[in-house]
Design an enzyme around this catalytic site. Structure first.
Site, PDB file in Angstrom:
ATOM      1  N   SER A 112     137.358 -63.657  92.226  1.00  6.23           N
ATOM      2  CA  SER A 112     136.848 -62.688  93.185  1.00  6.23           C
ATOM      3  C   SER A 112     137.939 -62.266  94.159  1.00  6.23           C
ATOM      4  CB  SER A 112     135.688 -63.319  93.964  1.00  6.23           C
ATOM      5  OG  SER A 112     135.309 -62.491  95.043  1.00  6.23           O
ATOM      6  N   TYR A 134     137.380 -55.718  95.001  1.00  3.72           N
ATOM      7  CA  TYR A 134     136.592 -54.915  95.924  1.00  3.72           C
ATOM      8  C   TYR A 134     137.505 -53.828  96.458  1.00  3.72           C
ATOM      9  CZ  TYR A 134     132.480 -57.973  96.108  1.00  3.72           C
ATOM     10  OH  TYR A 134     131.339 -58.673  95.802  1.00  3.72           O
ATOM     11  N   THR A 160     134.191 -53.786  91.212  1.00  3.60           N
ATOM     12  CA  THR A 160     132.779 -53.843  91.587  1.00  3.60           C
ATOM     13  C   THR A 160     132.407 -52.551  92.302  1.00  3.60           C
ATOM     14  OG1 THR A 160     132.850 -56.233  91.777  1.00  3.60           O
ATOM     15  CG2 THR A 160     131.050 -55.100  92.931  1.00  3.60           C
ATOM     16  N   LYS A 237     131.771 -52.888  87.171  1.00  6.98           N
ATOM     17  CA  LYS A 237     130.642 -53.808  87.353  1.00  6.98           C
ATOM     18  C   LYS A 237     129.654 -53.261  88.379  1.00  6.98           C
ATOM     19  CE  LYS A 237     129.567 -58.561  88.727  1.00  6.98           C
ATOM     20  NZ  LYS A 237     129.083 -58.385  90.098  1.00  6.98           N
ATOM     21  N   HIS A 261     123.756 -57.043  90.808  1.00  5.08           N
ATOM     22  CA  HIS A 261     124.402 -58.016  91.690  1.00  5.08           C
ATOM     23  C   HIS A 261     123.449 -59.190  91.968  1.00  5.08           C
ATOM     24  CE1 HIS A 261     128.296 -57.789  94.008  1.00  5.08           C
ATOM     25  NE2 HIS A 261     127.807 -58.908  94.481  1.00  5.08           N
TER      26      HIS A 261
END
Lengths: 368, 368, 368, 368
Positions: A112, A134, A160, A237, A261
């Protein structure tokens, strides 16, 4: 039922119970919670339960090959560990323990942006890594992360797209949830005094930090830029509308992840088992279609394969394993999933994952 | 509600309660449990409840003929006792008691490969016997069993095709379930020290034994061989996909049993009341279509007849009767079933089973 | 919630509670119970709840005319009291009290063959009477009853066709239910020592008596005979299949009652709200279509009118009123029903019952 | 869960709990209750939960414009406060407090005919006012109210068409609910001794008063008269049948409100989320379609926008806020709603409300 010891867990629900017995209530809530009234969270599970898969018999197989290629990454299961933030919340080793388990079991591990361990540390585990991005306001940092991900040997970039802002998770807001000082976003220029660590009543510090750090304006042009900037296969995603999935394909994405999510962003979004077949129909073979949100066992993996997915991302169960027993806990989770998946495929008469994709489904008309 | 004495049982649920009060918890679990999250187990019952059958009136009948011919075996009810392993777990007399009750009530009794009494012993009860075959790794033993079944006068061979491996039943795994030394697979060359008797935490010894003994590679060619090798009518048990049912018909099977093994094999399989009419439509009159998984009373039998089945196999209720009161308990179960079936047919205006097959059904669109 | 006094009952559920507080458990069970697993009983209610009726607005009415003509009988509500046996079980005055309430409120009262008061006694109440006939083995008695019904001024003959035998009601069987000696079938040649009074464990004496007295062979030819023998309009009660309803019309019946006998006969039959529109579509205007089974308030009456019924029979709520407070209790039930119905019609913009028949319905696809 | 302090409420359910802890039971019931068996009340919520909205991604927006024009009134949210009677029951300041909050948050406030504060008082709050009209028997009073509404600067006239009589709300009847003398209908010529204040067992005094004051004969011709008499845009509230909505459009109404009066009028009416898309389809752009009944958060607003509504009326949550903390409580409710709506729109990729109207919906086939 008392919580079993993780090694004795018979299914993923056992691991969840073991983790719940160990975690502080606010951390348990941070992991378990959804946004809003948690209706999408509940619908995810209901829609999977409503999906019946029709097994084939007399196929003559005595083993089943669960190996998959997910956006070019070889995997021993059609499963990758989903990107999940701040895993040091669950266990001191955090992502390191989870990635080691993923490495040992041949499953890609998605790092992440908000990892509490760096991608470089995680690369040392030998796991096949994907890097989740992100869209940060600090575009220089985005570029730096892309470089670090490539340099660390990541095999895919997962962007994402369903978090322009963080979903409002009532549990965290009620708890005034904030990160302890020991847990930090290792990739970001944030020390233990970042906004994510500053608890306030009536507010989730993690959401506050996100609002400062994330750029909500991520758009199609950014995706194109990213597609050109990054040499890794691009995974988008958080796609639910078939038109968006088709456009991702047009722009050269390698895969989309049909995801809400885990019920943590738009409360009101459809369960992924309902959205998945519509996306699959829209994109055909133009991109790989992955899915997440609610996968809790091998039967669920067969369900989504039969609905047309190429594979699934596994989220909360990995955190349960991590909380319950660190690397061994995550290993147990992956072993249980493999055990269940192999059996489900054998019982459905499937020699491999492609066979699973050809199984018929009888879906209740009330799927969520 | 306290458990009634079996002879006073008013319906099969009473017999279940009587049995539950007498059985050790791990045996109760072995009987009641399903695989995985037990979702197919629950769906079986829900789908039957969702099937409404439209009765006819003014048909002028004052009695109903429940006699059936099931793959050529005359039966007083459109019901046979399903093959079930190790019945000495439930009662010292085991299959002998159940077969005697079946004989007394004119219902075929299916002898399991894993019977704790031999087919020769059971033949002495006078019951119409069917022999159920698991596809064993020891092919010599398969041939021996075929010969023994024919020699003992069995009237049909039931080949089970949905157990390449045994479904993972969480209850048994949690219980570390193993057979007591007094209960053995009488047809197999296994004494009281076989793997089925060796309890281990986190494992079902019965499943361990099965994995060693069963050959998962059973395929269409084996079915053809079996069709040629055995003179008895061939019943293929465990079919859910209409294409598989049609192929069984093409290969000369006399019947298929639409079954998900009582929710004990692939958790995620459709309930049989949903799968049944699709199979019936696919095969027409080419084979008899039987069904099992969830039948708990006479109304359920009428439901599956109206959905196109020729008859049903009755499983767990027979074990409840056996546990509750041996032969008398099983007799009570069959008497209750007959009583309920006769009444249901009378109330639906059916002079016989063919009439039941012509009743209309209104099935909820949410059948499971 | 404590049971309210009947006069203070706000809705029929209040009356039910008041009755339940007063009745012996086995009588409460006799009234409330259904057959088998009571699934049709539950489905009746669920299907009504799933039927939404779309009200009209701005119709300019300030009152609504609830008067109906049911098979030629004028009624102040589109409702008749259903035939129900042995009402002296509920209150010493039995049917007399209920009929007096029906007379006072302008609602037809159906006298059961198994009434504990005679049709002649009931005629003195001034109620508009219908006579319900069970097809008795003693055909002389049938003819006598037909004559008595005509002579007493009954305005319709209701022939019940869904009780070739009495449904097996587990509650009564468990209770070994029998009539007290004070309650008898006043029309039959049976004193206080009839079979209906002889309690036996594991048996319903009422069912035993029925089996002896009723002739299950009632057929279409008997219906024709009855049609010729009896000058009253003929109502055929217990029809669910549209083909049977059409045949009733062909044979000259004036009405059919779509009924599953309140869930007391074939457990597995469809809920009447599901069966009703299919019957209506099949018969058009050839016969009046009435309905019962599950009506518990004015909204339910509007529901069935919108689904095409001309009226409804009201069963258990009348017994609740009778048990709770005799004639006054039944009056309260009818007053509440009128109050609710008038309001429901006003709120739906209906000046009369024909308007209600034109309301749209949105029925959940999962109606039971 | 203990009731949170209103300012700390995280969602509207928190505010409801805070209010419930403060209110007298009979007032809580007056607010919460529905008519009849409260089935439409429950169905409203179930139908919204069953409506899944498919979010769009990568739209590149970083903010969302929630501003709306509702029948020409500018609003900062696509929401108006629904007309609700007697708000001084909830808080001494009553409608004044609620209207001040609405003014502060840029949301139209609808003044009820049965307001406990006058429209002139409320005009001083600076809120954008709509005036809701019940069709009173005293037509002179109707004309007076129309004049007062126009003179006070109201921007729309909302004529309620689903209350020819007040729905029978069992809770109020059981409670013998009556207004305290301190709460009066400020627009009507009624002092503290009006019928609404005279409690009687088994009766709702509010309903009694309504029956005396309201004229149930309101019809299409009255609507035409009203359309000509009043210069304000006309909003017809309480429409469910598409044919009625189309006729409203033909007669020059500016909007219809698809409403079942929060489940308080015809119990049996469809949930508004089911009725809404059918109305939208029928009227196209001929009138604005608003909706109410069951809206409990920002996701619900997105749901109804996606189903085709232009906006929603918010009812009970405003009363909860008022009861919990007066103006501050209502402000908190509107702030929470804005917060949730903005987030829901951002997460669904909508730059404005028109975008929300283009979102796809996946509605469960079992919507209520």
């Amino acid at each position: 039922m008392t919580a079993p010891r993780p090694r004795e867990a018979v299914d993923l629900a056992d691991v969840e119970r073991a983790a719940a017995a160990l975690l502080a209530p606010e951390v348990r809530d941070f992991v378990a919670g959804g946004s809003g009234m948690e209706r999408t969270l509940a619908a995810n599970r209901a829609a999977l339960d409503a999906t019946h898969v029709v097994p084939r018999v007399l196929t003559g197989i005595d083993s089943t090959d669960t190996s998959a290629s997910l956006v070019g990454t070889a995997a021993r299961l059609p499963v990758a560990v989903a990107p999940m933030a701040y895993q040091c919340l669950l266990h001191p080793e955090g992502e390191l323990a989870a990635a080691r388990a993923a490495a040992a079991r041949g499953v890609p591990f998605t790092v992440s942006t908000l990892s509490s361990r760096t991608v470089e540390e995680l690369a040392e585990t030998g796991a096949a890594l994907w890097f989740q991005l992100y869209w940060l306001r600090d575009r220089g940092l985005v570029e730096e992360l892309l470089d670090r991900a490539e340099d660390a040997g990541c095999q895919a970039l997962v962007i994402t797209v369903d978090v322009p802002v963080m979903g409002r998770r009532a549990r965290d807001v009620r708890n005034g949830f904030a990160l302890p000082s020991s847990v930090r976003a290792a990739h970001l220029d944030t020390g233990p005094t970042s906004h994510a660590h500053v608890g306030r009543a009536g507010s989730s510090a993690v959401a506050d930090h996100t609002a400062l750090a994330f750029d909500p304006t991520l758009g199609w042009r950014d995706l194109e830029w990213l597609r050109g900037r990054c040499r890794l296969p691009l995974v988008v995603k958080g796609v639910l509308d078939p038109r968006d999935a088709a456009r991702c394909a047009d722009l050269g994405a390698s895969a989309v992840v049909v995801s809400n999510h885990g019920g943590r962003q738009f409360d009101g979004a459809p369960p992924t088992a309902v959205a998945l077949p519509r996306v699959v129909e829209a994109v055909g073979d133009a991109v790989e279609v992955l899915v997440d949100s609610g996968i809790r066992g091998g039967s669920d993996v067969v369900r989504v394969l039969a609905l047309g997915a190429r594979g699934a991302l596994l989220g909360r169960p990995v955190l349960w394993g991590l909380a319950a027993d660190g690397q061994r806990g995550v290993t147990r989770v992956l072993d249980l999933l493999r055990l269940e998946l192999e059996q489900a495929l054998l019982l459905a008469g499937c020699a491999d994952l492609a066979d699973a994709g050809r199984l018929a489904t009888y879906v209740r008309s009330d799927p969520s």
